[in-house]
Design a protein around this motif. Structure first.
Motif, PDB file in Angstrom:
ATOM      1  N   TRP A  15     -45.700  13.075  -7.241  1.00 24.53           N
ATOM      2  CA  TRP A  15     -45.196  14.388  -6.841  1.00 24.53           C
ATOM      3  C   TRP A  15     -43.790  14.613  -7.418  1.00 24.53           C
ATOM      4  CZ3 TRP A  15     -45.677  19.134  -5.652  1.00 24.53           C
ATOM      5  CH2 TRP A  15     -44.762  19.836  -4.859  1.00 24.53           C
ATOM      6  N   LEU A  71     -42.486  17.496  -9.979  1.00 25.05           N
ATOM      7  CA  LEU A  71     -41.325  18.353  -9.737  1.00 25.05           C
ATOM      8  C   LEU A  71     -40.311  18.240 -10.872  1.00 25.05           C
ATOM      9  CD1 LEU A  71     -40.639  17.886  -5.908  1.00 25.05           C
ATOM     10  CD2 LEU A  71     -41.703  19.846  -7.056  1.00 25.05           C
ATOM     11  N   SER A  72     -40.115  17.024 -11.381  1.00 26.37           N
ATOM     12  CA  SER A  72     -39.161  16.844 -12.476  1.00 26.37           C
ATOM     13  C   SER A  72     -39.624  17.574 -13.732  1.00 26.37           C
ATOM     14  CB  SER A  72     -38.951  15.352 -12.759  1.00 26.37           C
ATOM     15  OG  SER A  72     -40.092  14.772 -13.360  1.00 26.37           O
ATOM     16  N   LEU A 111     -34.255  21.022  -8.376  1.00 20.87           N
ATOM     17  CA  LEU A 111     -35.243  20.116  -7.794  1.00 20.87           C
ATOM     18  C   LEU A 111     -34.720  19.516  -6.488  1.00 20.87           C
ATOM     19  CD1 LEU A 111     -37.204  17.326  -9.682  1.00 20.87           C
ATOM     20  CD2 LEU A 111     -36.242  16.944  -7.426  1.00 20.87           C
ATOM     21  N   THR A 158     -34.473  22.011  -3.592  1.00 21.66           N
ATOM     22  CA  THR A 158     -35.812  22.399  -3.147  1.00 21.66           C
ATOM     23  C   THR A 158     -36.445  21.266  -2.357  1.00 21.66           C
ATOM     24  OG1 THR A 158     -36.131  23.882  -5.037  1.00 21.66           O
ATOM     25  CG2 THR A 158     -38.114  23.111  -3.893  1.00 21.66           C
ATOM     26  N   TYR A 159     -36.418  20.079  -2.905  1.00 26.40           N
ATOM     27  CA  TYR A 159     -37.006  18.905  -2.244  1.00 26.40           C
ATOM     28  C   TYR A 159     -36.374  18.691  -0.872  1.00 26.40           C
ATOM     29  CZ  TYR A 159     -38.802  14.071  -1.957  1.00 26.40           C
ATOM     30  OH  TYR A 159     -39.446  12.914  -1.592  1.00 26.40           O
ATOM     31  N   TRP A 175     -44.567  15.186  -0.613  1.00 22.53           N
ATOM     32  CA  TRP A 175     -45.980  15.390  -0.908  1.00 22.53           C
ATOM     33  C   TRP A 175     -46.782  15.725   0.339  1.00 22.53           C
ATOM     34  CZ3 TRP A 175     -49.470  16.658  -4.266  1.00 22.53           C
ATOM     35  CH2 TRP A 175     -50.816  16.371  -4.029  1.00 22.53           C
ATOM     36  N   ALA A 195     -43.115  29.093  -8.736  1.00 25.36           N
ATOM     37  CA  ALA A 195     -43.268  27.808  -8.051  1.00 25.36           C
ATOM     38  C   ALA A 195     -44.421  27.782  -7.040  1.00 25.36           C
ATOM     39  CB  ALA A 195     -41.961  27.409  -7.370  1.00 25.36           C
ATOM     40  N   VAL A 214     -47.301  24.964  -7.635  1.00 26.81           N
ATOM     41  CA  VAL A 214     -47.486  23.869  -6.678  1.00 26.81           C
ATOM     42  C   VAL A 214     -48.882  23.903  -6.070  1.00 26.81           C
ATOM     43  CG1 VAL A 214     -46.762  23.042  -4.403  1.00 26.81           C
ATOM     44  CG2 VAL A 214     -45.049  23.530  -6.162  1.00 26.81           C
TER      45      VAL A 214
END
Length: 306
Positions: free
Chosen positions: A92, A96-97, A111, A114-115, A126, A168, A172
């Motif tokens: 995951w 994202l990266s 990133l 957001t994470y 995840w 996004a 996703v």
């Protein structure tokens, strides 16, 4: 270049000269400077690809996986999660990266924030996103103005410069649908379907990634090569995947045709690059990467920095 790099480059030069004479002409390297710049780009690409291999041998602090820490790094976090057996989280973070990329000035800020859900509580890890992808989509659309705020460096990486935060949610959601129940189950199923050949598995996954929104040719290639380098799946590219390529295509046409606009079909260039890589032994990711960067300025070496 360091002495060992010079020795490596000289060995590559001999192989390129022999290939030009015995196998297939490489008119793009007829100029001495172009040859030197191409060799430097290959050496630079080898270092960039080997960076992950070096990280895989080092200790990774848990702080690298802590999005609230100044030491957070999604690539090192992915390695950390692999080591503790959380393959889903590792994959995951790789995704994202790739989706966000590393911005030249702002680094991994998009990133990371957001994470970490902008510090509002919990993580978009995840398990959370898989359980409710619509909630993730609503959250990022609701908070995109904060992520894009003025006065703070950030943004998408160079390879993702055409991505947007509004993409996004769909990116996703389609990624989750592509994975299914778990990444391990996905990779195991592909291995059963196509066999143990690493390159065939890569090709199968590459084709099926067409269903993931925004990835495109470069995104698919970057995602799968990173998954392979981290040992999250036993895969490696068997070609440079010229279909849909721009920079690598121009580089291949320059190499084999003498000009970046040479009328050489992509499928033919893919075949020729496989032949050349078999002689050089540097791997297809290095071939793809070095060609892309070389064609930008074949008369002067410029290091790629994101």
């Amino acid at each position: 270049m360091k002495p060992k790099d010079i020795k490596f480059a000289n060995g590559l030069k001999d192989k390129l000269v022999n290939f030009d004479k015995a196998a297939r002409p490489l008119p793009g390297l007829n100029d001495r400077v172009a040859m030197e710049v191409f060799l430097e780009q290959i050496v630079e690409s080898v270092h960039r690809v080997k960076y992950i291999s070096l990280l895989m041998k080092r200790d990774i602090s848990p702080l690298r996986a802590n999005s609230k820490s100044e030491f957070f790094d999604p690539e090192k976090a992915a390695i950390y999660y692999k080591r503790v057996g959380n393959i889903d989280e590792a994959c995951w973070l790789v995704f994202l990266s790739v989706f966000f990329g590393k911005n030249l000035k702002g680094g991994w800020r998009y990133l990371t924030e957001t994470y970490d859900r902008l510090g509002q509580g919990g993580l978009w890890d995840w398990n959370s996103v898989k359980a409710d992808p619509d909630a993730f989509g609503e959250w990022i659309l609701r908070n995109q103005h904060i992520l894009k705020r003025d006065g703070v460096r950030g943004g998408f990486g160079n390879h993702r410069k055409y991505n947007s935060l509004t993409q996004a949610p769909k990116a996703v959601k389609t990624y989750i649908e592509w994975v299914g129940n778990s990444h391990l189950e996905l990779f195991d199923r592909v291995a059963r379907e196509v066999g143990a050949d690493r390159r065939k598995q890569f090709a199968h996954l590459y084709r099926t990634l067409n269903s993931v929104f925004t990835l495109g040719r470069t995104g698919k290639f970057d995602y799968l090569t990173m998954i392979g380098k981290m040992g999250l799946a036993t895969i490696e590219p068997g070609s440079a995947y010229m279909a849909g390529a721009t920079g690598p295509l121009a580089g291949a046409r320059l190499l084999f045709g003498g000009v970046s606009t040479a009328n050489l079909p992509r499928v033919v260039l893919d075949k020729w690059l496989v032949e050349l890589e078999a002689d050089l032994g540097v791997g297809m990711q290095v071939m793809e990467d070095s060609l892309c960067n070389w064609q930008k300025n074949p008369a002067k070496f410029v290091a790629f920095r994101g």
